[in-house]
Design a protein around this motif. Structure first.
Motif, PDB file in Angstrom:
ATOM      1  N   PRO A   1       0.816  -1.229   0.000  1.00  0.00           N
ATOM      2  CA  PRO A   1       0.000   0.000   0.000  1.00  0.00           C
ATOM      3  C   PRO A   1       0.845   1.274   0.000  1.00  0.00           C
ATOM      4  CG  PRO A   1      -0.838  -1.573   1.603  1.00  0.00           C
ATOM      5  CD  PRO A   1       0.485  -2.113   1.125  1.00  0.00           C
ATOM      6  N   SER A   2       2.122   1.160   0.426  1.00  0.00           N
ATOM      7  CA  SER A   2       2.996   2.337   0.460  1.00  0.00           C
ATOM      8  C   SER A   2       3.616   2.650  -0.907  1.00  0.00           C
ATOM      9  CB  SER A   2       4.116   2.132   1.491  1.00  0.00           C
ATOM     10  OG  SER A   2       4.992   1.094   1.081  1.00  0.00           O
ATOM     11  N   PHE A   3       3.431   1.764  -1.883  1.00  0.00           N
ATOM     12  CA  PHE A   3       3.996   2.009  -3.210  1.00  0.00           C
ATOM     13  C   PHE A   3       3.284   3.212  -3.829  1.00  0.00           C
ATOM     14  CE2 PHE A   3       4.747   1.469  -7.716  1.00  0.00           C
ATOM     15  CZ  PHE A   3       6.053   1.019  -7.769  1.00  0.00           C
ATOM     16  N   PRO A   4       4.021   4.200  -4.337  1.00  0.00           N
ATOM     17  CA  PRO A   4       3.408   5.474  -4.752  1.00  0.00           C
ATOM     18  C   PRO A   4       2.748   5.433  -6.134  1.00  0.00           C
ATOM     19  CG  PRO A   4       5.763   5.564  -5.105  1.00  0.00           C
ATOM     20  CD  PRO A   4       5.494   4.240  -4.440  1.00  0.00           C
ATOM     21  N   ASN A   5       1.675   4.654  -6.250  1.00  0.00           N
ATOM     22  CA  ASN A   5       0.946   4.620  -7.525  1.00  0.00           C
ATOM     23  C   ASN A   5      -0.475   5.179  -7.396  1.00  0.00           C
ATOM     24  OD1 ASN A   5      -0.251   2.585  -6.078  1.00  0.00           O
ATOM     25  ND2 ASN A   5      -0.058   1.020  -7.650  1.00  0.00           N
ATOM     26  N   GLY A   6      -0.849   5.625  -6.183  1.00  0.00           N
ATOM     27  CA  GLY A   6      -2.148   6.247  -5.992  1.00  0.00           C
ATOM     28  C   GLY A   6      -3.317   5.293  -5.976  1.00  0.00           C
ATOM     29  N   ALA A   7      -3.067   3.993  -5.811  1.00  0.00           N
ATOM     30  CA  ALA A   7      -4.150   3.008  -5.860  1.00  0.00           C
ATOM     31  C   ALA A   7      -5.225   3.269  -4.803  1.00  0.00           C
ATOM     32  CB  ALA A   7      -3.579   1.599  -5.680  1.00  0.00           C
ATOM     33  N   TYR A   8      -4.825   3.834  -3.672  1.00  0.00           N
ATOM     34  CA  TYR A   8      -5.763   4.080  -2.573  1.00  0.00           C
ATOM     35  C   TYR A   8      -6.861   5.069  -2.956  1.00  0.00           C
ATOM     36  CZ  TYR A   8      -3.362   8.531  -2.078  1.00  0.00           C
ATOM     37  OH  TYR A   8      -2.844   9.773  -2.330  1.00  0.00           O
ATOM     38  N   SER A   9      -6.651   5.842  -4.010  1.00  0.00           N
ATOM     39  CA  SER A   9      -7.624   6.873  -4.378  1.00  0.00           C
ATOM     40  C   SER A   9      -8.663   6.378  -5.389  1.00  0.00           C
ATOM     41  CB  SER A   9      -6.903   8.100  -4.947  1.00  0.00           C
ATOM     42  OG  SER A   9      -6.200   7.779  -6.130  1.00  0.00           O
ATOM     43  N   TYR A  10      -8.620   5.094  -5.726  1.00  0.00           N
ATOM     44  CA  TYR A  10      -9.561   4.522  -6.680  1.00  0.00           C
ATOM     45  C   TYR A  10     -10.387   3.417  -6.018  1.00  0.00           C
ATOM     46  CZ  TYR A  10      -6.627   6.896 -10.109  1.00  0.00           C
ATOM     47  OH  TYR A  10      -5.937   7.843 -10.813  1.00  0.00           O
TER      48      TYR A  10
END
Length: 232
Positions: free
Chosen positions: A22-31
């Protein structure tokens, strides 16, 4: 004395964990992949309905195809057929069924590609040099997992687990559910993840297809949803 093969395997596994964290900076948390609309419309309202929604997507919809794309990308590299990767990436990008799914995939994959080039450079990344056709995450990560010689029967379930866990996290915030309910949901989807991974290992792009109609409709409706926490 440490076995050098063990050292390589352990390092490759650590890298896989980093890419799927989850800390990988791809913005997945915003989708939310349309889940936000499904909650507002009342299709997802508790742990059981969340599990059913995600399992259907994983086994018959978008998740099903992502597993095939990952597996195919892995085989392209493992079989020294890297020239097929660019065509596979284009097919995967074209398979996004809605504008929000296209945004979700393109932005995450562009961020993923940039981070890999900066932190874990590898020659296979040069295949994905066309800015007009960024690879979907499944293709990029499938290719990188093969380059690290991570067994596909480990890498693919880990990829699908990350995919599901991100959407469970969205469900925990949207329904809302407690953190323990979220873990129960992830645990309940374990067998579906393993089953989908095993089947995808025998499939090719000829098997691509989706019966996840409600997920597609949820994505279309989400674009016009009045209040939104998520970008998809």
């Amino acid at each position: 004395m440490t076995d050098p093969d063990f050292g390589h395997t352990a390092l490759a596994f650590l890298r896989l964990q980093s890419w799927l964290s989850p800390s990988f900076p791809n913005g997945a948390y915003s989708y939310s992949h349309g889940l936000e609309w499904a909650v507002e419309a009342g299709y997802v309202f508790d742990r059981k309905s969340l599990i059913e929604w995600l399992e259907a997507d994983l086994c018959y919809g978008y998740g099903r195809n992502e597993a095939i794309f990952f597996s195919e990308a892995y085989r392209c590299v493992a079989d020294d057929a890297e020239d097929r990767l660019r065509q596979l990436a284009e097919l995967a990008a074209a398979s996004r069924g809605t504008s929000e799914f296209l945004l979700e995939s393109a932005q995450q994959s562009s961020a993923c590609l940039a981070t890999h080039r900066n932190v874990w450079p590898d020659r296979i990344l040069d295949v994905f040099s066309n800015p007009n056709c960024p690879p979907v995450p499944a293709v990029l990560l499938g290719a990188r997992a093969a380059r690290e010689r991570i067994a596909v029967d480990i890498a693919l379930p880990a990829f699908l687990h990350s995919y599901v866990a991100n959407l469970v996290s969205a469900g925990v915030r949207l329904v809302p559910l407690g953190q323990t309910d979220g873990q129960f949901a992830i645990a309940a989807l374990e067998r579906a993840i393993l089953s989908r991974s095993e089947i995808a290992g025998r499939e090719t792009v000829s098997d691509l297809g989706s019966a996840g109609v409600m997920v597609e409709l949820a994505s279309i409706a989400h674009e016009l949803q009045y209040t939104r926490l998520f970008r998809s």
